[in-house]
Design an enzyme around this catalytic site. Structure first.
Site, PDB file in Angstrom:
ATOM      1  N   ASN A  35       0.859  -1.199   0.000  1.00  0.00           N
ATOM      2  CA  ASN A  35       0.000   0.000   0.000  1.00  0.00           C
ATOM      3  C   ASN A  35       0.889   1.240   0.000  1.00  0.00           C
ATOM      4  O   ASN A  35       2.110   1.130  -0.041  1.00  0.00           O
ATOM      5  CB  ASN A  35      -0.942  -0.029   1.204  1.00  0.00           C
ATOM      6  CG  ASN A  35      -0.160  -0.114   2.501  1.00  0.00           C
ATOM      7  OD1 ASN A  35       0.568   0.791   2.857  1.00  0.00           O
ATOM      8  ND2 ASN A  35      -0.293  -1.248   3.193  1.00  0.00           N
ATOM      9  N   ASP A  58      -4.064  -6.742   4.852  1.00  0.00           N
ATOM     10  CA  ASP A  58      -5.020  -7.676   5.450  1.00  0.00           C
ATOM     11  C   ASP A  58      -4.899  -9.059   4.806  1.00  0.00           C
ATOM     12  O   ASP A  58      -5.205 -10.071   5.420  1.00  0.00           O
ATOM     13  CB  ASP A  58      -6.451  -7.157   5.264  1.00  0.00           C
ATOM     14  CG  ASP A  58      -6.718  -5.971   6.180  1.00  0.00           C
ATOM     15  OD1 ASP A  58      -6.197  -5.985   7.309  1.00  0.00           O
ATOM     16  OD2 ASP A  58      -7.414  -5.023   5.757  1.00  0.00           O
ATOM     17  N   LYS A  92     -11.353  -4.323  18.522  1.00  0.00           N
ATOM     18  CA  LYS A  92      -9.942  -4.594  18.831  1.00  0.00           C
ATOM     19  C   LYS A  92      -9.584  -4.218  20.272  1.00  0.00           C
ATOM     20  O   LYS A  92      -8.423  -4.245  20.653  1.00  0.00           O
ATOM     21  CB  LYS A  92      -9.038  -3.872  17.826  1.00  0.00           C
ATOM     22  CG  LYS A  92      -9.336  -4.283  16.361  1.00  0.00           C
ATOM     23  CD  LYS A  92      -8.235  -3.901  15.388  1.00  0.00           C
ATOM     24  CE  LYS A  92      -8.636  -4.281  13.958  1.00  0.00           C
ATOM     25  NZ  LYS A  92      -7.552  -4.250  12.995  1.00  0.00           N
TER      26      LYS A  92
HETATM   27  O1  PMT Z   1       2.806   5.915   6.639  1.00  0.00           O
HETATM   28  P1  PMT Z   1       2.271   7.272   6.194  1.00  0.00           P
HETATM   29  O2  PMT Z   1       2.517   7.526   4.727  1.00  0.00           O
HETATM   30  O3  PMT Z   1       2.744   8.389   7.069  1.00  0.00           O
HETATM   31  O4  PMT Z   1       0.678   7.237   6.312  1.00  0.00           O
HETATM   32  C1  PMT Z   1       0.081   7.105   7.572  1.00  0.00           C
HETATM   33  C2  PMT Z   1      -1.093   6.125   7.513  1.00  0.00           C
HETATM   34  C3  PMT Z   1      -2.156   6.653   6.573  1.00  0.00           C
HETATM   35  C4  PMT Z   1      -0.603   4.752   7.048  1.00  0.00           C
HETATM   36  C5  PMT Z   1      -1.642   6.018   8.980  1.00  0.00           C
HETATM   37  O5  PMT Z   1      -2.153   7.272   9.357  1.00  0.00           O
HETATM   38  C6  PMT Z   1      -2.738   4.971   9.100  1.00  0.00           C
HETATM   39  O6  PMT Z   1      -3.907   5.245   8.890  1.00  0.00           O
HETATM   40  N1  PMT Z   1      -2.352   3.712   9.469  1.00  0.00           N
HETATM   41  C7  PMT Z   1      -3.281   2.557   9.560  1.00  0.00           C
HETATM   42  C8  PMT Z   1      -3.672   2.091   8.214  1.00  0.00           C
HETATM   43  C9  PMT Z   1      -4.454   0.804   8.259  1.00  0.00           C
HETATM   44  O7  PMT Z   1      -3.931  -0.204   7.940  1.00  0.00           O
HETATM   45  O8  PMT Z   1      -5.660   0.900   8.767  1.00  0.00           O
HETATM   46  P2  PMT Z   1      -6.680  -0.345   8.955  1.00  0.00           P
HETATM   47  O9  PMT Z   1      -7.979   0.309   9.150  1.00  0.00           O
HETATM   48  O10 PMT Z   1      -6.523  -1.309   7.824  1.00  0.00           O
HETATM   49  O11 PMT Z   1      -6.162  -1.064  10.263  1.00  0.00           O
HETATM   50  C10 PMT Z   1      -6.648  -0.729  11.562  1.00  0.00           C
HETATM   51  C11 PMT Z   1      -5.587  -0.963  12.603  1.00  0.00           C
HETATM   52  O12 PMT Z   1      -5.295  -2.364  12.715  1.00  0.00           O
HETATM   53  C12 PMT Z   1      -4.269  -0.285  12.319  1.00  0.00           C
HETATM   54  O13 PMT Z   1      -3.764   0.227  13.536  1.00  0.00           O
HETATM   55  C13 PMT Z   1      -3.381  -1.408  11.777  1.00  0.00           C
HETATM   56  O14 PMT Z   1      -1.997  -1.183  12.100  1.00  0.00           O
HETATM   57  C14 PMT Z   1      -3.922  -2.628  12.485  1.00  0.00           C
HETATM   58  N2  PMT Z   1      -3.843  -3.869  11.699  1.00  0.00           N
HETATM   59  C15 PMT Z   1      -4.468  -3.977  10.499  1.00  0.00           C
HETATM   60  C16 PMT Z   1      -4.417  -5.155   9.803  1.00  0.00           C
HETATM   61  C17 PMT Z   1      -3.686  -6.248  10.332  1.00  0.00           C
HETATM   62  N3  PMT Z   1      -3.612  -7.395   9.704  1.00  0.00           N
HETATM   63  N4  PMT Z   1      -3.071  -6.117  11.523  1.00  0.00           N
HETATM   64  C18 PMT Z   1      -3.132  -4.947  12.220  1.00  0.00           C
HETATM   65  O15 PMT Z   1      -2.561  -4.839  13.302  1.00  0.00           O
END
Ligand code: PMT
Length: 416
Positions: free
Chosen positions: A207, A276, A338
């Site tokens: 990503n 994911d 979570k």
């Molecule tokens: O890295 P930059 O360019 O500075 O950009 C910052 C960002 C946009 C990446 C950051 O602000 C951000 O939003 N990070 C989380 C992105 C994300 O993966 O969101 P999510 O909604 O898919 O995941 C939710 C949470 O679960 C996140 O804290 C993620 O780290 C965690 N997660 C997700 C999937 C997974 N398999 N394991 C996880 O731990």
């Protein structure tokens, strides 16, 4: 963290005086107010007009100058949150070490109670002279910070130690000095960047995360006195000095690294954008374009944050959420699912922000459902805002737990 701070920069007479222009610019960029004092000799190298233009204020050059608005050397000394002398000659170092005050800069240095940071720059022989070394030692013993000169080719033709330290290092030291260590005692585990899930030796699923948000959080936490562990996916960012960093490539490796350090930390901030899904099969050889279409089968990666939430104990868990619609409701449901204390939600498609950019516009939601939307901020500033909120929510949670414990014991006593 230095926004609104009053920085006084003293410039003495050396060829490196021109470099102080960048120093002043760096402080202004961070919204600090800067006053500049130049010694008579410094003005042989650069004109006060240069510094007046960059700092936005008249430059102070004379102990008995007629400044508008009027300001005395004592007022300058009093208003300073820090006095930085860069470049500092052997002469100013000797004067400060002996308590001499015979011009504006040495008088302000003697009169101020603000922290003093000195970045020497001079000929190698002058730097190595035992008299200068004794003076530097004296200053260090008086808790004056010295940013040592670096080694290299000097303007006078000599090769050796004596070049002004890198401006970035002087700025870093200043930020260190001016930042309260309010996270001392916390062990913070931070994740940053994307993950790479290989399809074949050349292609992958990933990503647009650059790691900037996570790195900014790591740096700000370190500066505020926390012990920091950074688990980072592949990024092109410069490594962070002094921060224990574990580099990983894919979600499995991130899960393993995070699990290893989870036990010992008090706060977790998961800014990483973890894939994911991963390709079910990762090909050993390059996939050739032999077919008209190609179907990739994907399988789920571990949800690292979900696993942490299941086994949270007394830790404070912060998640991020990158969404494209229904931001608040999606984030709230992630926060609950979570078992988080705080979630930071950002729009994945925002203009000039979010993924990859230096700024971001986010909303913070705490475990009680309190919502705070922040304006667009630089990620470096946002990091401090997030840490401020973590500190406040954590303290609130502790106070509520304390009150509950007291009420429970009172009820128990009553029922005895
Ligand atoms: O890295 P930059 O360019 O500075 O950009 C910052 C960002 C946009 C990446 C950051 O602000 C951000 O939003 N990070 C989380 C992105 C994300 O993966 O969101 P999510 O909604 O898919 O995941 C939710 C949470 O679960 C996140 O804290 C993620 O780290 C965690 N997660 C997700 C999937 C997974 N398999 N394991 C996880 O731990």
């Amino acid at each position: 963290m230095i926004k609104g701070k009053q920085i006084v920069v003293g410039i003495t007479g050396g060829i490196a005086a021109y470099k102080a222009a960048d120093l002043v610019r760096q402080f202004r960029k961070r919204d600090a107010a800067v006053d500049v004092i130049m010694t008579r000799n410094a003005q042989h190298f650069v004109t006060p007009l240069t510094f007046q233009t960059i700092s936005g204020h008249p430059v102070f050059t004379d102990l008995f100058g007629n400044y508008q608005p009027e300001i005395s050397h004592i007022a300058l000394a009093d208003k300073a949150d820090i006095l930085i002398i860069a470049p500092a000659t052997a002469n100013i170092i000797a004067k400060i070490a002996s308590g001499l005050a015979d011009d504006l800069l040495s008088t302000v240095a003697l009169a101020t109670t603000a922290p003093l940071l000195i970045a020497p720059a001079m000929n190698t022989k002058m730097w190595e002279n035992p008299i200068t070394q004794d003076n530097v030692k004296k200053l260090k013993e008086r808790t004056i910070t010295i940013v040592d000169p670096s080694t290299g080719e000097l303007a006078c033709g000599y090769e050796g130690k004596g070049r002004l330290a890198e401006i970035e290092d002087i700025v870093d030291k200043t930020l260190d000095i001016l930042t309260p260590k309010d996270l001392h005692g916390e062990r913070i585990l931070i994740t940053a960047g994307p993950t790479h899930e290989p399809i074949d030796p050349i292609r992958m699923l990933t990503n647009r995360s650059s790691g900037k948000m996570g790195y900014a959080l790591a740096e700000a936490s370190y500066r505020r006195g926390a012990e920091v562990m950074l688990v980072t996916g592949p990024t092109t960012l410069m490594p962070l000095d002094h921060i224990h960093t574990i580099r990983v490539t894919n979600a499995f490796e991130m899960d393993k690294a995070v699990s290893k350090h989870y036990k010992s930390c008090s706060i977790v901030i998961k800014a990483a954008a973890v894939s994911d899904y991963r390709p079910k099969k990762s090909f050993r050889e390059k996939v050739k374009k032999t077919h008209k279409t190609l179907t990739l089968e994907l399988e789920r990666n571990p949800d690292i944050l979900y696993k942490m939430g299941k086994n949270k104990g007394s830790r404070f868990l912060v998640g991020f959420a990158a969404e494209t619609k229904n931001l608040i409701s999606q984030a709230k449901s992630k926060l609950d699912r979570k078992n988080l204390d705080l979630i930071v939600v950002n729009h994945a498609l925002q203009n000039d922000g979010g993924f990859g950019s230096d700024s971001n516009e986010v909303t913070l939601i705490d475990y009680e459902g309190k919502v705070e939307t922040l304006p667009r901020l630089k990620k470096t500033e946002l990091a401090d805002k997030i840490l401020d909120t973590i500190k406040a929510v954590k303290a609130e949670k502790k106070a509520t737990a304390g009150q509950k414990k007291a009420t429970d014991s009172a009820v128990k006593r009553k029922n005895r």
